[in-house]
Design an enzyme around this catalytic site. Structure first.
Site, mmCIF file in Angstrom:
data_model
loop_
_atom_site.group_PDB
_atom_site.id
_atom_site.type_symbol
_atom_site.label_atom_id
_atom_site.label_comp_id
_atom_site.label_asym_id
_atom_site.label_seq_id
_atom_site.Cartn_x
_atom_site.Cartn_y
_atom_site.Cartn_z
ATOM 1 N N GLU A 214 0.834 -1.202 0.000
ATOM 2 C CA GLU A 214 0.000 0.000 0.000
ATOM 3 C C GLU A 214 0.867 1.250 0.000
ATOM 4 O O GLU A 214 1.943 1.298 0.602
ATOM 5 C CB GLU A 214 -0.921 0.014 1.229
ATOM 6 C CG GLU A 214 -2.021 -1.027 1.175
ATOM 7 C CD GLU A 214 -3.007 -0.881 2.332
ATOM 8 O OE1 GLU A 214 -4.180 -1.225 2.139
ATOM 9 O OE2 GLU A 214 -2.582 -0.408 3.417
ATOM 10 N N GLU A 219 -4.506 0.803 -2.450
ATOM 11 C CA GLU A 219 -5.210 0.335 -1.254
ATOM 12 C C GLU A 219 -5.520 -1.138 -1.440
ATOM 13 O O GLU A 219 -6.024 -1.561 -2.489
ATOM 14 C CB GLU A 219 -6.505 1.116 -1.044
ATOM 15 C CG GLU A 219 -7.356 0.621 0.125
ATOM 16 C CD GLU A 219 -6.869 1.125 1.481
ATOM 17 O OE1 GLU A 219 -7.214 0.491 2.491
ATOM 18 O OE2 GLU A 219 -6.155 2.143 1.511
ATOM 19 N N HIS A 289 -18.851 19.836 -10.060
ATOM 20 C CA HIS A 289 -17.861 20.725 -10.654
ATOM 21 C C HIS A 289 -17.953 22.116 -10.034
ATOM 22 O O HIS A 289 -19.030 22.584 -9.673
ATOM 23 C CB HIS A 289 -18.074 20.841 -12.163
ATOM 24 C CG HIS A 289 -17.744 19.597 -12.919
ATOM 25 N ND1 HIS A 289 -16.465 19.263 -13.290
ATOM 26 C CD2 HIS A 289 -18.535 18.587 -13.366
ATOM 27 C CE1 HIS A 289 -16.477 18.113 -13.945
ATOM 28 N NE2 HIS A 289 -17.724 17.679 -13.998
ATOM 29 N N CYS A 293 -14.754 25.615 -13.495
ATOM 30 C CA CYS A 293 -14.149 24.443 -14.134
ATOM 31 C C CYS A 293 -14.514 24.426 -15.618
ATOM 32 O O CYS A 293 -15.684 24.374 -15.979
ATOM 33 C CB CYS A 293 -14.632 23.157 -13.465
ATOM 34 S SG CYS A 293 -13.982 21.661 -14.251
ATOM 35 N N CYS A 329 -12.616 18.042 -10.108
ATOM 36 C CA CYS A 329 -13.170 18.837 -9.010
ATOM 37 C C CYS A 329 -13.321 17.956 -7.762
ATOM 38 O O CYS A 329 -12.323 17.481 -7.262
ATOM 39 C CB CYS A 329 -14.478 19.488 -9.431
ATOM 40 S SG CYS A 329 -14.234 20.677 -10.795
ATOM 41 N N LEU A 606 -30.687 64.676 -8.129
ATOM 42 C CA LEU A 606 -29.529 65.007 -8.948
ATOM 43 C C LEU A 606 -28.975 63.750 -9.615
ATOM 44 O O LEU A 606 -29.262 62.629 -9.165
ATOM 45 C CB LEU A 606 -28.445 65.658 -8.079
ATOM 46 C CG LEU A 606 -28.788 67.044 -7.520
ATOM 47 C CD1 LEU A 606 -27.620 67.580 -6.711
ATOM 48 C CD2 LEU A 606 -29.153 68.016 -8.629
ATOM 49 N N PRO A 607 -28.175 63.894 -10.656
ATOM 50 C CA PRO A 607 -27.590 62.721 -11.319
ATOM 51 C C PRO A 607 -26.800 61.864 -10.332
ATOM 52 O O PRO A 607 -26.005 62.391 -9.538
ATOM 53 C CB PRO A 607 -26.664 63.326 -12.376
ATOM 54 C CG PRO A 607 -27.192 64.700 -12.597
ATOM 55 C CD PRO A 607 -27.763 65.157 -11.300
ATOM 56 N N GLY A 608 -27.038 60.541 -10.353
ATOM 57 C CA GLY A 608 -26.273 59.626 -9.507
ATOM 58 C C GLY A 608 -26.742 59.516 -8.079
ATOM 59 O O GLY A 608 -26.052 58.935 -7.232
ATOM 60 N N THR A 612 -33.612 55.631 -9.457
ATOM 61 C CA THR A 612 -34.190 54.373 -9.936
ATOM 62 C C THR A 612 -34.187 53.312 -8.839
ATOM 63 O O THR A 612 -35.108 52.504 -8.732
ATOM 64 C CB THR A 612 -33.420 53.875 -11.174
ATOM 65 O OG1 THR A 612 -33.438 54.899 -12.173
ATOM 66 C CG2 THR A 612 -34.044 52.621 -11.744
#
Length: 907
Positions: A214, A219, A289, A293, A329, A606-608, A612
């Site tokens: 072994e 084995e 997996h 992978c 894997c 304001l922008p940003g 949304t």
């Protein structure tokens, strides 16, 4: 009834502010082994308790109720029993039992209080796995031994495998030549000649001695006796997993591992029966997996069945020589022995999900979107949590907590102040009852804590108040006109949802419960809990440990619960994570302009500033609070790409203005409009139609005059008639350099275009400019250049190549022009030159912004969307559009999160 695949009866109490699971009658105490002659039954009871505990550990914690079979059982003198204690100890290893369990006897029942599992270091400094497991059922080779990988080691092995996969993918190399004999590498072992020769024999002699033994790749097993098939079925999956997860190798069955002599096996079996048994064992194997992978190889083995001959060539059995290939894997012998709560079921975690949870890591934000900072990491959070990020350099989590829910040096601080004042003025008898003497803390009033937790609103609830204070567990007061049985159920459910979210979303890791109390609004009297008829027929009194919460940590977890939303960058990174609302955004949604009081609101942002995002959060709350169906809420915008983006969130119907004017929306009750400053009236008066449809519902209009893309009448009411009006001035999207550039353009717009408008509008726009503030200190990158068309193309190509080499992808980039005609001018030359440079890229329209491709479109069509890096090509408009030229450039610039390149064309 809850199934755990054991003989012990299991039930769940579904009408309590915590997960309560009963496991029937069990034998408890130190001398339980003497009291119980049936060892199998006792083992089944122990296994049930351990599985239930595992499920609760992985699902935010809870309570196990175990009735003692011994009516004289006394926990104080007998404890829980050595074998059960050992089971719990192995379950939470390397932590101590007391880190996760508390025990309290009530009558003849033992209540086991389970605190959530949490990744990160244990008390002894060792690393804990991401989730709790009884057994991994993953095996590996260690010298000449086969060992099952403990969960902590499994996490380490899996991370190494993932790194190995990524390294192989990045190198993009051909498979290397076969490695040297018995060396450790990523390839299957080239077995030594003696093993190969032995496996190629047609027969061997009984008692023949092998000339090899072994090692890590071999084995030897005998499997003698009548239980051959059973031993084959039970042991083959283990050895197959072992060699597949290590380096490949051989399993030889029918050889004594100590003497190395052939003994044979399966003497009474046929070769076809043996092959069938091996095939059956192979089919039980679970190969999984990793996401990265690329090989996606199949798990493979080969079997040689060698005859064993004795004296006079008598048949003495077989040798089974199995060659197991190394797997790319991981291979499980069976699904991991790991459990979780799935609504009212205890569910085994399947191998694929277990692998995903075990290897879960925070996204590589630093490379792809440098504007974020980590607030809650998966490496130190309960198993159900997702990573949470705030804006870099902005108000961090503790600062948000201090802003929204500050804790005074003494006494109880009521928040939000306006709502507390309103409620306690209307119901004065409640004020003292909900402010206990002594200690310090925060009383957080809400019109509906159920809605805040994304649960259905109960219209009979006047309001809720959550008290978080020292020396007592969190208490949720539900204030009602009168006590009804279903209101107690609602109160307990809300408390349950709050407790679960504080742990599984907010990441609180301490001992926690939320105590519900029902109050009559006028008298302030407590309404007693009605009698319940169920297996769980007594009240739980939590141990003292639950009465001393970490107020600061608890309030920070609460901030995450209330302010977190799914980041739009999640799709870019391929993994889900959460961002936090700013205090300004949160207060608009939760306190200042609650939509039940303010059905129509004009939001000037304001922008940003995240208009949304707020619109999406608003529609979710409308849906829950007002018990709406998706078709009863309508989101209207001007362009198709923003419509597609919002439709994917599945909150409401989503249409453009043109579609809205052409179709009938008889089922719609509530309307949210975004980018309203760009709406036209070529199809008719959209505002009048929307107002009529939503006359009995919610009608919120989001707009930003700085991003106006045309000079025609847009049907909005005169500025002075836009009431109530709320303003958003805290910019969250753009790096500070980009923000400063946008402010410059805003000032130009105010001084030129709006000087021709009414004075009230101009003063309003000036104030917005002065109040504008960047929520963070992340600078980002800004470049403004003048080049010829050819030089612009070369610059864009070189910059994109550099970005790719730095780890960015096509999904980070947008290229914008003022008009579609200008897009055509640059589209083909850019794409052609990139292909010549062997860059595998595609250009898509803004409708496909979620694809891993560079967006190439007009500024107007990309309005309302965003990407990390934006190129604006020659933002010069025709004479008839000069009045909005700065607006278009501002709109384009505000789409960029981290890098902005403005390239003007010179002759």
């Amino acid at each position: 009834m809850v199934s755990t695949n054991s003989s012990a009866p299991v039930w769940m109490e579904t009408d309590y502010p915590d997960v309560v699971i009963g496991v029937g009658e069990v034998t408890l105490g130190e001398d339980c082994r003497n009291k119980m002659s049936d060892g199998k039954k006792r083992k089944a009871e122990k296994n049930t308790l351990v599985k239930v505990a595992c499920a609760l550990l992985n699902s935010g914690g809870g309570i196990i109720v175990a009735k003692s079979k011994n009516k004289d059982y006394n926990y104080a003198t007998e404890s829980i029993g050595h074998d059960l204690e050992q089971g719990f100890r192995e379950l939470v290893k390397p932590s101590s039992i007391q880190d996760h369990f508390s025990f309290l006897q009530q009558g003849i029942s033992l209540l086991i209080f389970v605190k959530t599992w949490c990744a990160g270091p244990a008390n002894d400094g060792s690393t804990k796995a991401r989730i709790c497991s009884v057994e991994s059922h993953l095996y590996k080779r260690c010298g000449t031994s086969t060992i099952q990988i403990v969960p902590t080691e499994a996490a380490e092995l899996l991370q190494k495998k993932k790194i190995e996969q990524k390294r192989n993918r990045d190198r993009q190399e051909e498979p290397p030549a076969k490695r040297p004999l018995l060396s450790s590498s990523n390839q299957n072992v080239e077995m030594p000649n003696p093993v190969k020769l032995f496996c190629s024999k047609e027969y061997v002699r009984l008692e023949e001695t092998l000339d090899f033994g072994e090692d890590i790749h071999v084995e030897l097993k005998s499997f003698e006796g009548k239980s051959f098939r059973t031993r084959l079925s039970e042991n083959l999956p283990k050895y197959m997993s072992t060699f597949a997860n290590t380096d490949g190798g051989f399993l030889l069955i029918g050889v004594n591992d100590k003497t190395k002599k052939v003994v044979g096996c399966g003497k009474d079996e046929t070769q076809s029966d043996i092959q069938n048994e091996v095939d059956k064992a192979f089919k039980k194997m679970i190969s999984v997996h990793f996401d990265n992978c690329e090989k996606q190889n199949r798990f493979e083995y080969s079997l040689e069945i060698i005859n064993v001959l004795g004296e006079s060539d008598a048949h003495c059995g077989f040798i089974l020589a199995l060659e197991i290939k190394k797997f790319c894997c991981v291979v499980f012998s069976e699904s991991p022995d790991s459990w979780k709560m799935a609504k009212i079921e205890i569910k085994r975690i399947e191998a694929g999900e277990w692998l995903e949870m075990m290897t879960g890591t925070d996204p590589a934000i630093d490379q792809l979107c440098q504007g974020f900072e980590k607030e809650l990491s998966m490496s130190a959070a309960p198993p159900q949590c997702k990573p949470v990020y705030g804006l870099k350099g902005s108000a961090r989590l503790d600062a948000l907590q201090n802003t929204l829910y500050p804790v005074q040096t003494a006494g109880i601080n009521g928040r939000p102040e306006t709502l507390c004042t309103e409620m306690f003025t209307k119901y004065p008898n409640l004020e003292n009852i909900m402010k206990p003497e002594g200690g310090r803390g925060v009383l957080i009033v809400s019109r509906s804590w159920a809605v805040d937790l994304d649960q259905e609103k109960n219209d009979e609830v006047v309001f809720d108040a959550l008290l978080i204070s020292e020396n007592s567990p969190p208490t949720l007061y539900t204030v009602v006109q009168e006590g009804k049985p279903d209101l107690w159920k609602h109160a307990r459910l809300t408390a349950f949802q709050l407790k679960q979210k504080l742990v599984n979303l907010g990441g609180y890791t301490g001992m926690i419960c939320v105590i519900p109390k029902l109050l009559e609004c006028h008298s302030g009297a407590l309404i007693e809990m009605e009698k319940r008829h169920s297996d769980f027929n007594f009240d739980v009194h939590y141990p003292n440990r639950y009465g001393s919460p970490d107020i600061k940590a608890l309030l920070c977890s609460l901030v995450i619960v209330l302010l977190s939303f799914r980041s739009c960058v999640s799709d870019q990174l391929g993994c889900e994570f959460l961002n936090l609302l700013t205090a300004e955004q949160f207060e608009i949604l939760h306190s200042k302009y609650y939509f039940e009081d303010f059905r129509k609101v004009f939001v000037h942002g304001l922008p940003g500033t995240g208009k949304t995002v707020i619109a999406a959060q608003l529609m979710r709350k409308i849906k829950i609070t007002l018990h709406c169906k998706t078709e009863e809420i309508l989101f209207i915008c001007e362009n198709q790409p923003l419509k597609h983006f919002m439709r994917k969130q599945d909150i409401s119907q989503c249409v453009t203005r043109c579609t809205f004017m052409k179709e009938d929306f008889s089922k719609v009750k509530h309307i949210v409009v975004d980018e309203a400053q760009n709406f036209r009236i070529d199809e008719g008066d959209w505002y009048k139609k929307a107002k009529n449809i939503s006359k009995n519902g919610v009608f919120w209009i989001f707009l930003d005059y700085f991003q106006t893309s045309h000079t025609e009448y847009n049907s909005l009411p005169h500025f002075d008639n836009q009431s109530p009006r709320v303003c958003l001035t805290m910019v969250v999207r753009n790096g500070s350099r980009i923000h400063d550039f946008i402010i410059q353009k805003m000032r130009i717009i105010v001084s030129s275009w709006f000087s021709k408008r009414d004075v009230g509008m101009k003063d309003h726009m000036k104030k917005l400019c002065n109040d504008a503030n960047c929520a963070h200190k992340f600078s980002g990158k800004l470049k403004i250049l003048q080049k010829t068309q050819i030089e612009i193309i070369d610059f864009v190509i070189l910059t994109i190549q550099t970005l790719f080499s730095q780890g960015h992808s096509s999904k980070d980039i947008a290229i914008l022009c003022c008009t579609e005609k200008k897009c055509e001018k640059y589209y083909s030359p850019l794409l052609l030159q990139l292909r010549k440079k062997k860059e595998q890229v595609n250009f898509v329209k803004a409708d496909d912004t979620d694809k891993n491709s560079i967006v190439f479109d007009s500024i107007r069509r990309f309005s309302g969307l965003e990407r990390n890096i934006v190129f604006v090509l020659n933002p010069v408009v025709h004479e008839y559009q000069q009045e909005i030229g700065e607006n278009l450039l501002l709109t384009a610039a505000s789409r960029a999160r981290t890098q902005l390149y403005v390239l003007y064309e010179t002759q």
